[in-house]
Design a protein around this motif. Sequence first.
Motif, short mmCIF file in Angstrom:
data_model
loop_
_atom_site.label_atom_id
_atom_site.label_comp_id
_atom_site.label_asym_id
_atom_site.label_seq_id
_atom_site.Cartn_x
_atom_site.Cartn_y
_atom_site.Cartn_z
N UNK A 280 0.81 -1.23 0.00
CA UNK A 280 0.00 0.00 0.00
C UNK A 280 0.84 1.28 0.00
N UNK A 281 1.98 1.26 0.69
CA UNK A 281 2.82 2.45 0.70
C UNK A 281 3.46 2.68 -0.66
N UNK A 282 3.92 1.60 -1.30
CA UNK A 282 4.47 1.74 -2.65
C UNK A 282 3.41 2.26 -3.62
N UNK A 283 2.18 1.76 -3.48
CA UNK A 283 1.11 2.21 -4.35
C UNK A 283 0.80 3.68 -4.11
N UNK A 284 0.85 4.11 -2.85
CA UNK A 284 0.62 5.51 -2.53
C UNK A 284 1.72 6.40 -3.12
N UNK A 285 2.95 5.95 -3.04
CA UNK A 285 4.07 6.71 -3.63
C UNK A 285 3.91 6.80 -5.14
N UNK A 286 3.47 5.71 -5.77
CA UNK A 286 3.27 5.71 -7.21
C UNK A 286 2.17 6.71 -7.59
N UNK A 287 1.08 6.72 -6.85
CA UNK A 287 0.00 7.67 -7.14
C UNK A 287 0.46 9.11 -6.96
N UNK A 288 1.28 9.36 -5.94
CA UNK A 288 1.80 10.71 -5.72
C UNK A 288 2.67 11.14 -6.89
N UNK A 378 11.19 7.63 -11.65
CA UNK A 378 10.61 7.20 -10.39
C UNK A 378 9.32 6.43 -10.62
N UNK A 379 8.48 6.95 -11.54
CA UNK A 379 7.21 6.28 -11.82
C UNK A 379 7.45 4.89 -12.41
N UNK A 380 8.37 4.80 -13.39
CA UNK A 380 8.65 3.50 -14.01
C UNK A 380 9.20 2.51 -13.00
N UNK A 381 10.09 2.98 -12.13
CA UNK A 381 10.70 2.08 -11.14
C UNK A 381 9.68 1.62 -10.12
N UNK A 382 8.91 2.55 -9.58
CA UNK A 382 7.93 2.18 -8.55
C UNK A 382 6.85 1.29 -9.16
N UNK A 383 6.44 1.58 -10.41
CA UNK A 383 5.44 0.74 -11.05
C UNK A 383 5.94 -0.69 -11.19
N UNK A 388 5.86 -6.31 -9.55
CA UNK A 388 6.58 -7.51 -9.08
C UNK A 388 6.02 -7.98 -7.76
N UNK A 389 5.79 -7.03 -6.85
CA UNK A 389 5.25 -7.40 -5.54
C UNK A 389 3.86 -7.99 -5.67
N UNK A 390 3.04 -7.38 -6.54
CA UNK A 390 1.68 -7.89 -6.73
C UNK A 390 1.72 -9.29 -7.38
N UNK A 391 2.61 -9.48 -8.36
CA UNK A 391 2.72 -10.79 -9.01
C UNK A 391 3.18 -11.85 -8.01
N UNK A 392 4.13 -11.48 -7.13
CA UNK A 392 4.62 -12.43 -6.12
C UNK A 392 3.50 -12.79 -5.15
N UNK A 393 2.70 -11.80 -4.76
CA UNK A 393 1.59 -12.07 -3.86
C UNK A 393 0.55 -12.97 -4.54
N UNK A 394 0.28 -12.70 -5.80
CA UNK A 394 -0.68 -13.53 -6.53
C UNK A 394 -0.17 -14.97 -6.64
N UNK A 395 1.13 -15.10 -6.90
CA UNK A 395 1.70 -16.44 -7.02
C UNK A 395 1.63 -17.20 -5.69
N UNK A 396 1.92 -16.53 -4.60
CA UNK A 396 1.82 -17.19 -3.30
C UNK A 396 0.38 -17.56 -2.98
#
Length: 486
Positions: A280-288, A378-383, A388-396
């Motif tokens: 959620x914090x990464x997503x918030x930073x991306x939105x900012x 910054x946007x490309x990196x955070x995205x 990656x984090x979302x894909x890892x969570x989905x895989x788990x």
Amino acid sequence: MNDIIIYPTVDLFLYDLRESLGQDPAQLDRNWDNFKHKLPAELQGCLKRDTSFDPESVDLLDERFYKFGNPGDTYQGFYYPVRMSDTYGLLLDCSINDTKKPYPAKSIKRVKEEIDRRLGGETPTLGQTWLISAQLPDPQVQNAEDIAKICYKSLLPLCDWGDDLQGSGTVFGGRAFELWHYESLLSEMPENSDRDRSSNIWPTFTSHHVIIVLYPNAKSAQAGAELHCDWMRLFAYRAKILWAYAQTRQLKQWLKQDSIAIQDCLQEIRGDRHKSLPLPQLQSTLNQARSLVPDYTIDIGYLADQERTMAINLYNYQRRIKSIAEEATSSEFAPVGFPPPNLAFLANFSDDVAEKYLLQVRKDYENLAPGLQRLEFAIATIRSLVEVDRADRDRRFQTNVTVLGWGLAAAGLVVSLSAQFPYVIVPVEVLRREGAGETQNRAIATVELQPSVSASWDAAIYSAVYSIGAAGAVMAIAWLWMRLRK
């Protein structure tokens, strides 16, 4: 008295923005209304609203000048409204209605008060210039600079001659003095304060610009009056340069504030710090970071636009100075025998713009333009980190669902198998009876169809234990198999 002048005249050149990049027709209407309110009501209906595309100069009245003042009135003068490309200009000329009688130099104050009364508190959006002109009754005796000081103090009592004097020269044999002062109205923005883009409709600077020309005789004063149209264009270029520079200060302030936010986004993904951040914090930073893109892109583009505005108006300003010098030495004025003009004092402003203001804006753009690239990085990196984090969570999650499914299937299988063997109690009772002469053995088998409550609970517990054990074993085997496969 050595402080007297003949025919004291004050000309006020006012400039309003007609259109700016990105303004819609409604805003153009407001700009027009703002300009025409500087003229008297009876004159507003006579104005021609020119709609041609980017004309160099268009008079807005059928007759160039609208004169006021009748014989016997204290003051006389005229209005001269004009459109110059993206700018509205208005010359309000006012003088004491007497061309012969000498007046104290401080009578300039009275003329200015008449101009202020006619304007009714209206102020220009781009800038203004005061031009004071008069004739010296005895130029051989009078000190032109001392009289000019009195005129300046009468016009702007709170200003200082020594601080504001930029230079002096000659025009048609008259002494000319230039004074001006510029001050920004911007203050430091508090950190993390909300930006208000509508604030650019308010003045971001204050300035005053005054030209004083004291002529030696009536002929030179009349020749100087022929330069009104040239002064109109020259002062317009000057006003637009200072206005554009003031806009760059506002834009720089906004961009610096956004740069701080960009730096904060980059700090969150610096090194391995992002690994400890929740999704959620990464997503918030991306939105900012995404929210900064439109404002930063627009502002950095406007900064470049204002730099070009300053450059082209500086070029036009320098050309107009040369044009005025050539006109003052043209055949039209040659028979009068005026000495060549010395307009070098006007070039002091262009030197300041080229060496200070324009250079500063260019350096600001060079420093702030890379911020857009850093923001995109910054946007490309955070995205990518979020994905990656979302894909890892989905895989788990999928792995856990698969393992749980296998465990449930195993548990269900064990339960279904145990159901094939109901609880049966078969007690065997052997009865022996002795009859006459023989012994009979009879075995009676009885089936207890209604077992006791404790016996039923025992069966259920055994079934649950077996199913849970089977499920756990199968889930463990499945988890190990998937880990080895990964």
